[in-house]
Design a protein around this motif. Structure first.
Motif, PDB file in Angstrom:
ATOM      1  N   ALA A   1       0.695  -1.190  -0.039  1.00 51.46           N
ATOM      2  CA  ALA A   1      -0.016   0.015   0.135  1.00 51.46           C
ATOM      3  C   ALA A   1       0.722   1.285  -0.047  1.00 51.46           C
ATOM      4  O   ALA A   1       2.222   1.205   0.238  1.00 51.46           O
ATOM      5  N   GLY A   2       0.216   2.540  -0.272  1.00 51.34           N
ATOM      6  CA  GLY A   2       0.809   3.737  -0.156  1.00 51.34           C
ATOM      7  C   GLY A   2       1.261   4.277  -1.453  1.00 51.34           C
ATOM      8  O   GLY A   2       1.648   5.271  -1.590  1.00 51.34           O
ATOM      9  N   GLY A   3       0.692   3.622  -2.737  1.00 54.28           N
ATOM     10  CA  GLY A   3       1.027   4.029  -4.057  1.00 54.28           C
ATOM     11  C   GLY A   3       0.441   5.255  -4.197  1.00 54.28           C
ATOM     12  O   GLY A   3       0.947   6.350  -5.044  1.00 54.28           O
ATOM     13  N   ALA A   4      -0.684   5.502  -3.667  1.00 58.48           N
ATOM     14  CA  ALA A   4      -1.524   6.995  -3.951  1.00 58.48           C
ATOM     15  C   ALA A   4      -0.616   7.864  -3.365  1.00 58.48           C
ATOM     16  O   ALA A   4      -0.689   8.961  -4.119  1.00 58.48           O
ATOM     17  N   ALA A   5      -0.276   7.994  -2.285  1.00 55.42           N
ATOM     18  CA  ALA A   5       0.741   8.852  -1.730  1.00 55.42           C
ATOM     19  C   ALA A   5       1.695   9.299  -2.387  1.00 55.42           C
ATOM     20  O   ALA A   5       2.324  10.556  -2.727  1.00 55.42           O
ATOM     21  N   VAL A   6       2.457   8.181  -2.757  1.00 56.85           N
ATOM     22  CA  VAL A   6       3.741   8.346  -3.767  1.00 56.85           C
ATOM     23  C   VAL A   6       3.372   9.041  -4.937  1.00 56.85           C
ATOM     24  O   VAL A   6       4.182  10.170  -5.104  1.00 56.85           O
ATOM     25  N   LEU A   7       2.340   8.761  -5.471  1.00 55.93           N
ATOM     26  CA  LEU A   7       2.057   9.478  -6.862  1.00 55.93           C
ATOM     27  C   LEU A   7       1.602  11.008  -6.592  1.00 55.93           C
ATOM     28  O   LEU A   7       2.092  11.782  -7.282  1.00 55.93           O
ATOM     29  N   ARG A   8       0.836  11.231  -5.521  1.00 52.53           N
ATOM     30  CA  ARG A   8       0.477  12.625  -5.096  1.00 52.53           C
ATOM     31  C   ARG A   8       1.618  13.326  -4.841  1.00 52.53           C
ATOM     32  O   ARG A   8       1.549  14.659  -5.222  1.00 52.53           O
ATOM     33  N   ALA A   9       2.579  12.912  -4.079  1.00 54.85           N
ATOM     34  CA  ALA A   9       3.735  13.660  -3.754  1.00 54.85           C
ATOM     35  C   ALA A   9       4.551  13.877  -4.766  1.00 54.85           C
ATOM     36  O   ALA A   9       5.366  14.967  -4.947  1.00 54.85           O
ATOM     37  N   ALA A  10       4.027  12.998  -6.130  1.00 57.96           N
ATOM     38  CA  ALA A  10       5.244  13.534  -7.321  1.00 57.96           C
ATOM     39  C   ALA A  10       4.507  14.488  -8.319  1.00 57.96           C
ATOM     40  O   ALA A  10       4.702  14.800  -9.521  1.00 57.96           O
ATOM     41  N   GLY A  11       3.164  14.883  -7.751  1.00 54.96           N
ATOM     42  CA  GLY A  11       2.321  15.775  -8.469  1.00 54.96           C
ATOM     43  C   GLY A  11       1.477  15.199  -9.464  1.00 54.96           C
ATOM     44  O   GLY A  11       0.646  16.000 -10.212  1.00 54.96           O
ATOM     45  N   VAL A  12       1.173  13.938  -9.279  1.00 53.85           N
ATOM     46  CA  VAL A  12       0.135  13.240 -10.068  1.00 53.85           C
ATOM     47  C   VAL A  12      -1.167  13.398  -9.380  1.00 53.85           C
ATOM     48  O   VAL A  12      -1.376  13.333  -8.240  1.00 53.85           O
ATOM     49  N   ARG A  13      -2.086  13.808 -10.195  1.00 54.42           N
ATOM     50  CA  ARG A  13      -3.572  13.742  -9.535  1.00 54.42           C
ATOM     51  C   ARG A  13      -4.163  12.340  -9.448  1.00 54.42           C
ATOM     52  O   ARG A  13      -4.151  11.622 -10.395  1.00 54.42           O
ATOM     53  N   VAL A  14      -4.527  12.130  -8.229  1.00 52.58           N
ATOM     54  CA  VAL A  14      -4.863  10.652  -7.933  1.00 52.58           C
ATOM     55  C   VAL A  14      -6.177  10.771  -7.322  1.00 52.58           C
ATOM     56  O   VAL A  14      -6.656  11.412  -6.348  1.00 52.58           O
ATOM     57  N   GLU A  15      -7.160   9.890  -7.828  1.00 54.06           N
ATOM     58  CA  GLU A  15      -8.520   9.794  -7.489  1.00 54.06           C
ATOM     59  C   GLU A  15      -8.697   8.310  -6.961  1.00 54.06           C
ATOM     60  O   GLU A  15      -8.524   7.409  -7.715  1.00 54.06           O
ATOM     61  N   ALA A  16      -9.425   7.947  -5.914  1.00 53.06           N
ATOM     62  CA  ALA A  16      -9.804   6.614  -5.520  1.00 53.06           C
ATOM     63  C   ALA A  16     -11.210   6.486  -5.553  1.00 53.06           C
ATOM     64  O   ALA A  16     -11.980   7.294  -5.379  1.00 53.06           O
ATOM     65  N   GLY A  17     -11.710   5.294  -5.610  1.00 51.67           N
ATOM     66  CA  GLY A  17     -13.105   4.819  -5.429  1.00 51.67           C
ATOM     67  C   GLY A  17     -13.934   4.471  -6.571  1.00 51.67           C
ATOM     68  O   GLY A  17     -15.153   4.325  -6.819  1.00 51.67           O
ATOM     69  N   LEU A  18     -13.506   4.771  -7.932  1.00 49.99           N
ATOM     70  CA  LEU A  18     -14.227   4.564  -9.168  1.00 49.99           C
ATOM     71  C   LEU A  18     -14.559   3.186  -9.372  1.00 49.99           C
ATOM     72  O   LEU A  18     -13.685   2.362  -9.556  1.00 49.99           O
ATOM     73  N   LEU A  19     -16.075   2.938  -9.318  1.00 48.13           N
ATOM     74  CA  LEU A  19     -16.605   1.576  -9.501  1.00 48.13           C
ATOM     75  C   LEU A  19     -16.068   0.581  -8.589  1.00 48.13           C
ATOM     76  O   LEU A  19     -15.883  -0.477  -8.564  1.00 48.13           O
ATOM     77  N   ALA A  20     -15.794   1.127  -7.023  1.00 49.18           N
ATOM     78  CA  ALA A  20     -15.107   0.251  -6.118  1.00 49.18           C
ATOM     79  C   ALA A  20     -16.174  -0.982  -5.724  1.00 49.18           C
ATOM     80  O   ALA A  20     -15.515  -1.923  -5.628  1.00 49.18           O
ATOM     81  N   GLY A  21     -17.452  -0.657  -5.751  1.00 47.87           N
ATOM     82  CA  GLY A  21     -18.023  -1.761  -5.307  1.00 47.87           C
ATOM     83  C   GLY A  21     -18.208  -2.837  -6.371  1.00 47.87           C
ATOM     84  O   GLY A  21     -18.025  -4.202  -6.068  1.00 47.87           O
ATOM     85  N   GLN A  22     -18.220  -2.628  -7.671  1.00 50.28           N
ATOM     86  CA  GLN A  22     -18.427  -3.272  -8.709  1.00 50.28           C
ATOM     87  C   GLN A  22     -16.767  -4.284  -8.814  1.00 50.28           C
ATOM     88  O   GLN A  22     -16.773  -5.434  -9.106  1.00 50.28           O
ATOM     89  N   VAL A  23     -15.706  -3.452  -8.647  1.00 52.85           N
ATOM     90  CA  VAL A  23     -14.429  -4.225  -8.321  1.00 52.85           C
ATOM     91  C   VAL A  23     -14.372  -5.127  -7.303  1.00 52.85           C
ATOM     92  O   VAL A  23     -13.866  -6.235  -7.474  1.00 52.85           O
ATOM     93  N   ALA A  24     -14.985  -4.536  -6.254  1.00 50.65           N
ATOM     94  CA  ALA A  24     -14.577  -5.482  -4.990  1.00 50.65           C
ATOM     95  C   ALA A  24     -15.666  -6.872  -5.213  1.00 50.65           C
ATOM     96  O   ALA A  24     -15.360  -7.961  -4.490  1.00 50.65           O
ATOM     97  N   ARG A  25     -16.713  -6.856  -5.786  1.00 48.81           N
ATOM     98  CA  ARG A  25     -17.571  -7.868  -5.968  1.00 48.81           C
ATOM     99  C   ARG A  25     -17.251  -8.686  -7.088  1.00 48.81           C
ATOM    100  O   ARG A  25     -17.690  -9.680  -7.473  1.00 48.81           O
TER     101      ARG A  25
END
Length: 335
Positions: A103-127
């Motif tokens: 884990a922690g990839g989102a934080a690494v990317l944000r720190a490098a200036g990449v826009r990061v969004e989480a949760g897109l279709l999360a329920g569909q992916v988790a099921r």
């Protein structure tokens, strides 16, 4: 993200103990430039495969991934490094990585200036294709789906023991598709002795599927040397215990993430009593028998207050049968 989920589904069963992740890379104009999925253990991850296909078109583009990109060096370098080298400007992922090491990839990317969004279709992916791996990552145990076919009155066989066929052809074909993507199929010694199942995955024409799951025979009793489960067309392991936790520990040690429980009522009852069934997949046929064994054996319930409660997450038709998917009532998010 739907394309990434489809890519993930295509590699389910070939990546364990790693997750079957899917990824899509869009170029700066928003057109699909690359699609990829996790390769077998030791091979590239989904992001790397999608970036390879995208090439220079990834620069200034967007990556969509079913799982948070990893930020650690395992058998392969961190996916965050590959995304940064490619010059993507945005990353959208569905589910955060529950593995503390990766884990922690989102934080690494944000720190490098990449826009990061989480949760897109999360329920569909988790099921979907990540369901079993997410459970495995959170609990350390393989995910267990109890699959059975029964009549409207809950029988899995007639009084004389005959059971072919309770479910219809469409349901049986669907089960073979499922067998081809799980890591292991488990059955008890009693089922092996009485029904002599082969526990293989077959194609619509009746041939063996290219990929076969591990066949697991559970129980201390001996089985005939002529049992079809010992025919050599797929690997078979004997686990001489009736304890579900012992079974799951041994399977986890083999890198098994996704288990299909196809044993008889006694084995299913033991797993239910231990709270080790993570999903029920029931095929209910429009048939009445009136007698014969029930789908579930003793599950440790002596009064209604001790009943195992489940939440139905889906009801669909499979040919003439009703297909029901259910998860324990305490579980949310389909994992």
């Amino acid at each position: 993200m739907l394309a990434a989920i489809s890519a993930s589904a295509r590699v389910r069963g070939s990546t364990s103990p790693n997750p079957p992740v899917g990824a899509v890379v869009l170029d700066a104009a928003g057109a699909v430039a690359g699609v990829g999925a996790t390769q077998p253990p030791g091979g590239p991850h989904a992001e790397v495969m999608a970036l390879r296909e995208a090439g220079d078109r990834a620069r200034g583009g967007t990556a969509l991934v079913t799982l948070e990109p990893c930020a650690h060096e395992g058998r392969t370098p961190p996916c965050t490094d590959a995304l940064l080298r490619a010059g993507v400007s945005e990353v959208h992922f569905a589910v955060a990585d529950p593995n503390a090491v990766a884990a922690g990839g989102a934080a690494v990317l944000r720190a490098a200036g990449v826009r990061v969004e989480a949760g897109l279709l999360a329920g569909q992916v988790a099921r979907g294709p990540l369901r079993a791996w997410l459970h495995y990552a959170r609990t350390g145990r393989p995910h267990v789906t109890w699959k059975y076919a029964a009549t409207l009155d809950g029988r899995v066989a007639a009084a004389d023991g005959s059971s072919r066929w309770i479910s219809g052809a469409e349901s049986r074909a669907e089960v073979h598709e499922l067998r081809a993507v799980v890591d292991a199929i488990a059955a008890g010694t009693g089922t092996v002795r009485v029904d002599d199942p082969q526990l293989t995955a077959r194609t619509p024409d009746g041939g063996l599927a290219d990929r076969q799951p591990l066949r697991v025979v559970v129980g201390a009793s001996e089985i005939p040397a002529t049992s079809r489960v010992l025919d050599g067309v797929a690997e078979t392991v004997r686990i001489r215990s009736h304890d579900p936790d012992t079974v799951l520990v041994q399977l986890a040690a083999r890198g098994v993430v996704d288990v299909l429980l196809e044993g008889g009522p006694r084995l299913a009852g033991a797993f239910a009593e231990a709270g080790r069934i993570d999903r029920i997949l029931a095929y209910v046929a429009p048939t009445l028998l009136g007698s014969g064994p029930a789908a579930l054996g003793n599950a440790g319930v002596s009064t209604i207050t001790e009943a195992h409660r489940w939440t139905v997450e889906g009801v669909t038709m499979s040919g003439g049968d009703v297909r029901i998917s259910a998860v324990p009532a305490r579980v949310t998010g389909g994992s």
